[in-house]
Structures are given as structure tokens and as C-alpha cells.
Motif scaffolding. Sequence first.
Motif, short mmCIF file in Angstrom:
data_model
loop_
_atom_site.label_atom_id
_atom_site.label_comp_id
_atom_site.label_asym_id
_atom_site.label_seq_id
_atom_site.Cartn_x
_atom_site.Cartn_y
_atom_site.Cartn_z
N ALA A 180 17.41 5.15 -28.54
CA ALA A 180 18.14 3.65 -28.36
C ALA A 180 18.85 3.87 -27.04
N THR A 181 19.26 4.83 -26.81
CA THR A 181 20.28 5.20 -25.34
C THR A 181 19.19 4.99 -24.33
N TYR A 182 18.02 5.53 -24.23
CA TYR A 182 16.89 5.65 -23.08
C TYR A 182 16.40 4.16 -23.05
N ALA A 183 16.32 3.54 -24.10
CA ALA A 183 15.88 2.17 -24.21
C ALA A 183 16.90 1.25 -23.67
N THR A 184 17.89 1.34 -23.96
CA THR A 184 19.01 0.52 -23.42
C THR A 184 19.08 0.69 -21.83
N ALA A 185 19.04 2.14 -21.43
CA ALA A 185 19.02 2.34 -19.88
C ALA A 185 17.79 1.83 -19.21
N ALA A 186 16.58 1.76 -19.77
CA ALA A 186 15.50 1.41 -19.36
C ALA A 186 15.91 -0.31 -19.05
N ILE A 187 16.35 -0.98 -20.16
CA ILE A 187 16.46 -2.25 -19.98
C ILE A 187 17.51 -2.69 -18.97
N MET A 188 18.54 -1.82 -18.92
CA MET A 188 19.61 -2.06 -17.99
C MET A 188 18.89 -1.77 -16.35
N TRP A 189 18.13 -0.87 -16.21
CA TRP A 189 17.41 -0.57 -15.12
C TRP A 189 16.58 -1.94 -14.67
N VAL A 190 15.78 -2.17 -15.56
CA VAL A 190 14.93 -3.41 -15.18
C VAL A 190 15.92 -4.66 -14.85
N PHE A 191 16.71 -5.06 -15.63
CA PHE A 191 17.83 -6.17 -15.16
C PHE A 191 18.50 -5.74 -13.94
N LEU A 192 19.03 -4.75 -13.64
CA LEU A 192 19.62 -4.75 -12.33
C LEU A 192 18.86 -4.59 -11.30
N ALA A 193 17.44 -4.00 -11.28
CA ALA A 193 16.68 -4.03 -10.21
C ALA A 193 16.15 -5.60 -9.98
N ALA A 194 15.74 -6.46 -11.10
CA ALA A 194 15.53 -7.84 -11.03
C ALA A 194 16.67 -8.63 -10.12
N LEU A 195 17.85 -8.22 -10.34
CA LEU A 195 18.84 -9.12 -9.71
C LEU A 195 18.65 -8.84 -8.12
N GLY A 196 18.07 -7.80 -7.70
CA GLY A 196 17.68 -7.44 -6.35
C GLY A 196 16.58 -8.68 -5.83
N LEU A 197 16.00 -9.28 -6.65
CA LEU A 197 15.19 -10.28 -6.01
C LEU A 197 15.50 -11.35 -5.60
N ASP A 198 16.91 -11.55 -5.37
CA ASP A 198 17.64 -12.86 -4.65
C ASP A 198 17.07 -14.09 -5.67
N LEU A 199 17.15 -14.05 -6.74
CA LEU A 199 16.62 -15.05 -7.77
C LEU A 199 17.58 -16.26 -7.60
N PRO A 200 16.79 -17.46 -7.92
CA PRO A 200 17.94 -18.66 -7.95
C PRO A 200 18.97 -18.63 -9.22
N ARG A 201 19.65 -19.35 -9.22
CA ARG A 201 20.84 -19.38 -10.50
C ARG A 201 20.37 -19.52 -11.56
N TRP A 202 19.01 -20.34 -11.80
CA TRP A 202 18.60 -20.33 -13.18
C TRP A 202 17.66 -19.10 -13.46
N GLY A 203 17.09 -18.41 -12.56
CA GLY A 203 16.57 -17.08 -12.49
C GLY A 203 17.59 -16.00 -13.31
N TRP A 258 20.33 -16.61 -14.51
CA TRP A 258 20.77 -16.89 -16.05
C TRP A 258 19.53 -16.46 -17.01
N LEU A 259 18.51 -16.70 -16.87
CA LEU A 259 17.17 -16.39 -17.33
C LEU A 259 17.21 -14.96 -17.70
N ALA A 260 17.27 -14.24 -16.64
CA ALA A 260 17.25 -12.66 -16.59
C ALA A 260 18.69 -12.12 -17.64
N LEU A 261 19.77 -12.66 -17.43
CA LEU A 261 20.60 -12.33 -18.22
C LEU A 261 20.30 -12.57 -19.58
N ALA A 262 20.05 -13.82 -20.07
CA ALA A 262 19.51 -14.15 -21.42
C ALA A 262 18.51 -13.09 -21.91
#
Length: 172
Positions: A40-63, A65-69
Motif C-alpha cells: 500500500a505504501t508503494y502504491a500510494t507513492a506511485a500514485i503520488m509520483w504520477v500526480f505530481l509528474a502530471a502537474l508539470g504538464l501545465d494543465l488547464p484549471r479543469w485538468g 481539478w480532474l487530476a486531483l479528483a
Amino acid sequence: MVVSVPMDAERAWKDLQRIRVPQERVYDEVERSAFGDPGATYATAAIMWVFLAALGLDLPRWGVWLALAGYVVLLAGVAVIHNRRSRVRLHRTRYDWRTSAAFLGGMVVTGGTVLLSGRLVEALPWGPMAASAIQATVSASVFVLFAVPANRWAVGSLRGRGEAAVRAGEGR
């Protein structure tokens, strides 16, 4: 009015052991879960990594919020799956101050690492994707390095609390 009941010491000892043995099995299962299943710790870390890496894509505001959801839904899914796999259902009173301290400490350490690494990678000459990947890697690594020992520390107190309660009951 005091009622006197004759007490057989051997029977009382057997009754105590009948109670204590399942209690020890519960503690063993909780410790096994804390020490032997970092999935569970490694799965949480992997999900966190994907989320933080996706924030670097310069997403629009709705993107964002969608990534956060999606991040919250995936974390909830990991929690549900991990909870269902556990054979022990602990009552909420089994969680003591150490569990709360580990949770709050993890939030502070991980959140601080995300913010600090975000500030540090802004100064790097690389593009936002590389900086985002570095920030995600550092943050997920710190999460794993903090969560595993903190979980062991928090769960390690449960067996001692049970033994202290038994000793307190012996004095009556």
C-alpha cells in the motif's frame, strides 16, 4: 453487599490464557501487516509520483481539478483494497497517539518536501517536465522513506498497551 464465590486458581489461569492467546494473535497479525506488507505504501507513492509528474504538464484549471479528483479516488481505492486484505479489523480505540503522530508527521514531511522540491526545481534550467519528474521522484522517495519506519513505530506500541492493560487489571 459482597457476594463471595469460591475461585479455583487453576481455572482462573486457564480462563486468562484463553483470553490472552487470541489477543496475542491479534497483535501478531497487526505487526505482520505493518512489517511485511509495504504494498500500500508503494502504491500510494506511485500514485503520488504520477500526480505530481502530471502537474508539470501545465494543465488547464479543469485538468488540474480532474487530476486531483483522480488522485483522491485512486488513494481511496488503495485504502479500501488494503483494508479488505487485512484479516484484522481493529477497533478505533486501538489507534493511539502514535498513529496520529505518524499520520500528521507524514503529512508535514511529505507536504514540505513537495513544496520545497517544487521551489528548488523552478531554478533548474530544464523544462517543466524534467523539473516535475525530479520533484515527483524526490517527493515519492521521501514519502516511502518516512512512511515505512513511521508505520512500524506507530504499530509497535499496540502490544505494549495490551500488556499494560493486563498488568493494570491484575492489581485489582
